[in-house]
Design a protein around this motif. Structure first.
Motif, PDB file in Angstrom:
ATOM      1  N   MET A 192      13.922   9.942   0.374  1.00  0.00           N
ATOM      2  CA  MET A 192      13.089   8.994   1.122  1.00  0.00           C
ATOM      3  C   MET A 192      11.842   8.580   0.333  1.00  0.00           C
ATOM      4  O   MET A 192      10.715   8.825   0.761  1.00  0.00           O
ATOM      5  N   TYR A 193      12.019   7.947  -0.803  1.00  0.00           N
ATOM      6  CA  TYR A 193      10.836   7.582  -1.584  1.00  0.00           C
ATOM      7  C   TYR A 193      10.582   6.076  -1.635  1.00  0.00           C
ATOM      8  O   TYR A 193       9.504   5.650  -2.020  1.00  0.00           O
ATOM      9  N   HIS A 194      11.559   5.228  -1.264  1.00  0.00           N
ATOM     10  CA  HIS A 194      11.321   3.787  -1.208  1.00  0.00           C
ATOM     11  C   HIS A 194      10.859   3.391   0.192  1.00  0.00           C
ATOM     12  O   HIS A 194      11.255   4.013   1.176  1.00  0.00           O
ATOM     13  N   PRO A 195      10.049   2.337   0.315  1.00  0.00           N
ATOM     14  CA  PRO A 195       9.656   1.868   1.645  1.00  0.00           C
ATOM     15  C   PRO A 195      10.767   1.072   2.325  1.00  0.00           C
ATOM     16  O   PRO A 195      11.608   0.460   1.659  1.00  0.00           O
ATOM     17  N   ASN A 196      10.763   1.097   3.651  1.00  0.00           N
ATOM     18  CA  ASN A 196      11.539   0.136   4.431  1.00  0.00           C
ATOM     19  C   ASN A 196      10.779  -1.182   4.426  1.00  0.00           C
ATOM     20  O   ASN A 196       9.544  -1.188   4.519  1.00  0.00           O
ATOM     21  N   VAL A 197      11.499  -2.306   4.375  1.00  0.00           N
ATOM     22  CA  VAL A 197      10.838  -3.614   4.359  1.00  0.00           C
ATOM     23  C   VAL A 197      11.579  -4.583   5.264  1.00  0.00           C
ATOM     24  O   VAL A 197      12.813  -4.655   5.249  1.00  0.00           O
ATOM     25  N   ASN A 198      10.825  -5.319   6.057  1.00  0.00           N
ATOM     26  CA  ASN A 198      11.376  -6.403   6.852  1.00  0.00           C
ATOM     27  C   ASN A 198      10.334  -7.503   6.938  1.00  0.00           C
ATOM     28  O   ASN A 198       9.193  -7.336   6.467  1.00  0.00           O
ATOM     29  N   PHE A 199      10.693  -8.627   7.550  1.00  0.00           N
ATOM     30  CA  PHE A 199       9.817  -9.800   7.573  1.00  0.00           C
ATOM     31  C   PHE A 199       9.843 -10.433   8.960  1.00  0.00           C
ATOM     32  O   PHE A 199      10.869 -10.408   9.644  1.00  0.00           O
ATOM     33  N   SER A 227       0.832  -1.201   0.000  1.00  0.00           N
ATOM     34  CA  SER A 227       0.000   0.000   0.000  1.00  0.00           C
ATOM     35  C   SER A 227       0.866   1.250   0.000  1.00  0.00           C
ATOM     36  O   SER A 227       1.988   1.248   0.521  1.00  0.00           O
ATOM     37  N   CYS A 228       0.343   2.318  -0.576  1.00  0.00           N
ATOM     38  CA  CYS A 228       1.019   3.606  -0.479  1.00  0.00           C
ATOM     39  C   CYS A 228       0.914   4.146   0.939  1.00  0.00           C
ATOM     40  O   CYS A 228       0.064   3.719   1.729  1.00  0.00           O
ATOM     41  N   LEU A 252       6.482  -6.576   6.943  1.00  0.00           N
ATOM     42  CA  LEU A 252       6.438  -5.329   7.695  1.00  0.00           C
ATOM     43  C   LEU A 252       7.047  -4.236   6.833  1.00  0.00           C
ATOM     44  O   LEU A 252       8.173  -4.388   6.351  1.00  0.00           O
ATOM     45  N   TYR A 253       6.326  -3.159   6.638  1.00  0.00           N
ATOM     46  CA  TYR A 253       6.910  -2.076   5.842  1.00  0.00           C
ATOM     47  C   TYR A 253       6.430  -0.722   6.357  1.00  0.00           C
ATOM     48  O   TYR A 253       5.391  -0.614   7.012  1.00  0.00           O
ATOM     49  N   TYR A 271       2.939  -0.533   8.378  1.00  0.00           N
ATOM     50  CA  TYR A 271       1.989  -1.298   7.578  1.00  0.00           C
ATOM     51  C   TYR A 271       2.348  -2.779   7.685  1.00  0.00           C
ATOM     52  O   TYR A 271       3.518  -3.152   7.551  1.00  0.00           O
ATOM     53  N   VAL A 272       1.342  -3.611   7.920  1.00  0.00           N
ATOM     54  CA  VAL A 272       1.559  -5.053   8.108  1.00  0.00           C
ATOM     55  C   VAL A 272       0.689  -5.813   7.117  1.00  0.00           C
ATOM     56  O   VAL A 272      -0.520  -5.571   7.010  1.00  0.00           O
ATOM     57  N   LEU A 273       1.309  -6.738   6.388  1.00  0.00           N
ATOM     58  CA  LEU A 273       0.588  -7.589   5.442  1.00  0.00           C
ATOM     59  C   LEU A 273       0.837  -9.039   5.807  1.00  0.00           C
ATOM     60  O   LEU A 273       1.988  -9.492   5.860  1.00  0.00           O
ATOM     61  N   ASP A 274      -0.243  -9.773   6.102  1.00  0.00           N
ATOM     62  CA  ASP A 274      -0.152 -11.194   6.408  1.00  0.00           C
ATOM     63  C   ASP A 274      -0.155 -11.978   5.101  1.00  0.00           C
ATOM     64  O   ASP A 274      -1.133 -11.919   4.332  1.00  0.00           O
ATOM     65  N   MET A 275       0.931 -12.692   4.817  1.00  0.00           N
ATOM     66  CA  MET A 275       1.049 -13.401   3.549  1.00  0.00           C
ATOM     67  C   MET A 275       0.068 -14.559   3.423  1.00  0.00           C
ATOM     68  O   MET A 275      -0.346 -14.912   2.319  1.00  0.00           O
ATOM     69  N   ASP A 276      -0.323 -15.168   4.546  1.00  0.00           N
ATOM     70  CA  ASP A 276      -1.240 -16.300   4.490  1.00  0.00           C
ATOM     71  C   ASP A 276      -2.674 -15.858   4.236  1.00  0.00           C
ATOM     72  O   ASP A 276      -3.363 -16.372   3.350  1.00  0.00           O
TER      73      ASP A 276
END
Length: 320
Positions: A151-158, A136-137, A164-165, A174-179
């Motif tokens: 600062m235009y790219h998101p931070n991303v971790n897992f 998501s934006c 998690l981004y 922002y949290v996205l559940d892959m399942d």
């Protein structure tokens, strides 16, 4: 980071083109020499590290992903055909976008930027992309405009099944559940600093440099698996002073740590000691703690002949 048999830090030594394994318990350091040519060749400078164990470490050099063992031998290699759009880097000014090896899926996950940001999942055995997870934006930048300087790219971790981004220019997580595909947003506001950077009115490196000095920068969300806590660091903005060196101005910024429980309820926030830590993303997550390198040009007690770190263990009670 704590991954199976690793209880410490795996770092890239760019001068020697090697990996340094720093053991937290016995404070010992061992090295894994990398080759630039031949069957075990990794020609580029390492920009991403994902340890699975001491004998299984994934590396990314901007060209391909390599699985190396404890002797530096390449056990597997993944060449991404569209690597120009892959974002794997830890850049204090731009973003902290990590990649991840999913052991149960036997897959690699990483950030891409084509028409929009997304996480791709690559099946290592079958050599193909098997999933794509659009991101998501930002809430404060719903059109995804490049109006925040570097600062235009998101931070991303897992963490487990979660992506998690967050965006460096604002506090929301922002949290996205892959399942399940479920998405959630945590405002994650700071009590100490602004929660949003100002927009950058023009382009050019000098303008962006001043913008990053004067504004906050939120880093990636890190997971501490032993305590099931999430930790995020961010820097304050400071007044730009052209009479000082850029390094002095940057090292004079304050660093803050926010802590959240496994459901992302806020546990607390604290200001870390000034003029002590490397503010160029000089930290990493351990099982229950955060390791921060003591490497600040403004420190009165810095010993550059010795490797010095602090291990900070979050100890908060939930907010009311």
């Amino acid at each position: 980071m704590d991954c199976d048999s690793i209880n410490g830090v795996v770092a890239y030594n760019y001068r020697l083109h090697s990996l340094d394994l720093i053991d937290i318990a016995d404070k010992g350091i061992s090295s894994i020499a990398l080759q630039k040519e031949g069957p075990d060749g990794i020609p580029g400078r390492i920009s991403g590290i994902c340890p699975v164990s001491k004998d299984s470490i994934w590396l990314y050099d901007g060209i391909a992903m390599y699985l190396v063992d404890g002797m530096g031998h390449v056990q597997d290699k993944v060449t991404l055909h569209d690597r120009e759009n892959v974002i794997i880097e830890t850049n204090y000014a731009m973003c902290t976008a990590r990649f991840f090896y999913h052991k149960e899926h036997g897959s690699l996950l990483y950030l891409t930027a084509r028409d929009s940001f997304a996480i791709e999942e690559y099946d290592v055995r079958n050599k193909c992309i098997i999933n794509k997870y659009p991101l998501s934006c930002s809430l404060v930048n719903p059109a995804g405009e490049q109006v925040y300087g570097d600062m235009y790219h998101p931070n991303v971790n897992f963490a487990d099944e979660k992506i998690l981004y967050n965006y460096p220019y604002e506090s929301s997580i922002y949290v996205l559940d892959m399942d399940s595909g479920e998405r959630s947003v945590i405002t994650a506001e700071s009590a100490f600093t602004s929660n949003m950077a100002n927009k950058c009115k023009s382009n050019g490196y000098a303008v962006w440099e001043r913008h990053r000095i004067e504004n906050v920068h939120f880093f990636d969300v890190m997971y501490l698996p032993g305590s099931q806590l999430f930790v995020r660091l961010h820097q304050s903005g400071v007044v730009f002073d052209a009479r000082q060196s850029i390094l002095s101005v940057l090292d004079g910024k304050s660093l803050y740590m926010s802590v959240f429980d496994k459901e992302f309820h806020a546990m607390g926030e604290l200001k870390l000691e000034d003029r002590r830590y490397s503010l160029f993303t000089g930290w990493c997550a351990l099982a229950n703690s955060l390791l921060l390198f003591n490497d600040n040009s403004l420190s009165d007690s810095m010993d550059y002949d010795r490797l010095s770190v602090d291990i900070v263990t979050p100890a908060f009670t939930p907010f009311d």
